[in-house]
Design a protein around this motif. Sequence first.
Motif, PDB file in Angstrom:
ATOM      1  N   ASN A   8      -9.032  16.859  -1.170  1.00 35.56           N
ATOM      2  CA  ASN A   8      -7.909  16.167  -1.814  1.00 35.56           C
ATOM      3  C   ASN A   8      -8.279  15.673  -3.208  1.00 35.56           C
ATOM      4  N   ASN A  13      -5.176  15.256  -5.334  1.00 35.04           N
ATOM      5  CA  ASN A  13      -4.142  15.009  -4.339  1.00 35.04           C
ATOM      6  C   ASN A  13      -4.573  13.935  -3.346  1.00 35.04           C
ATOM      7  N   ASP A  14      -5.472  13.029  -3.772  1.00 34.83           N
ATOM      8  CA  ASP A  14      -5.886  11.995  -2.829  1.00 34.83           C
ATOM      9  C   ASP A  14      -4.808  10.922  -2.745  1.00 34.83           C
ATOM     10  N   TRP A  15      -4.662  10.340  -1.570  1.00 35.16           N
ATOM     11  CA  TRP A  15      -3.590   9.367  -1.355  1.00 35.16           C
ATOM     12  C   TRP A  15      -4.015   8.220  -0.438  1.00 35.16           C
ATOM     13  N   CYS A  31      -3.493   3.019   1.117  1.00 40.72           N
ATOM     14  CA  CYS A  31      -2.855   4.321   0.982  1.00 40.72           C
ATOM     15  C   CYS A  31      -1.760   4.143  -0.064  1.00 40.72           C
ATOM     16  N   TRP A  32      -1.335   5.251  -0.653  1.00 43.76           N
ATOM     17  CA  TRP A  32      -0.300   5.133  -1.672  1.00 43.76           C
ATOM     18  C   TRP A  32       0.635   6.322  -1.626  1.00 43.76           C
ATOM     19  N   TYR A  33       1.809   6.083  -2.208  1.00 42.86           N
ATOM     20  CA  TYR A  33       2.868   7.081  -2.236  1.00 42.86           C
ATOM     21  C   TYR A  33       3.495   7.020  -3.626  1.00 42.86           C
ATOM     22  N   LYS A  39       3.698   4.408  -8.488  1.00 42.00           N
ATOM     23  CA  LYS A  39       2.767   4.377  -7.368  1.00 42.00           C
ATOM     24  C   LYS A  39       3.039   3.147  -6.504  1.00 42.00           C
ATOM     25  N   GLU A  41       1.609   1.160  -3.362  1.00 44.00           N
ATOM     26  CA  GLU A  41       0.323   1.060  -2.682  1.00 44.00           C
ATOM     27  C   GLU A  41       0.419   0.071  -1.522  1.00 44.00           C
ATOM     28  N   GLY A 105       0.539  10.568   6.762  1.00 42.69           N
ATOM     29  CA  GLY A 105       1.139  11.294   5.634  1.00 42.69           C
ATOM     30  C   GLY A 105       2.613  11.597   5.828  1.00 42.69           C
TER      31      GLY A 105
END
Length: 129
Positions: A8, A13-15, A31-33, A39, A41, A105
Amino acid sequence: MLQYVSNNKAADNDWFRLESNKDGTRWFGKCWYFQNLLKYEFEIEFDIPVTYPTTAPEIALPELDGKTAKMYRGGKICLTDHFKPLWGRNVPKFGIAHAMALGLGPWLAVEIPDLIEKEIITHKDEATK
């Protein structure tokens, strides 16, 4: 899990970021989106169940507790309908990386945009205006 995280990061693409206590029984991190280039978090935590790997970890996002019907008390995300049967069919091959990639995810991808659209959560920069 290390290979999943490395892949990732290499693909930008790390999340999530996780670390554990010294025994590896309690995990925590963030984790974040991303939505609309913003962002969002969240703190993440879970314990490894005594019956692991037969039982999947129950992932919690405590700050979202009570903000969606797809969550249990304490901010534990609902994985019962989709992820837990998948986990059960793949015991003992699945591990923490699978819980993140196939549990958290998809949950984030469905729930966070809905919470943003309903203005139940706002971006931290919008909250300070």
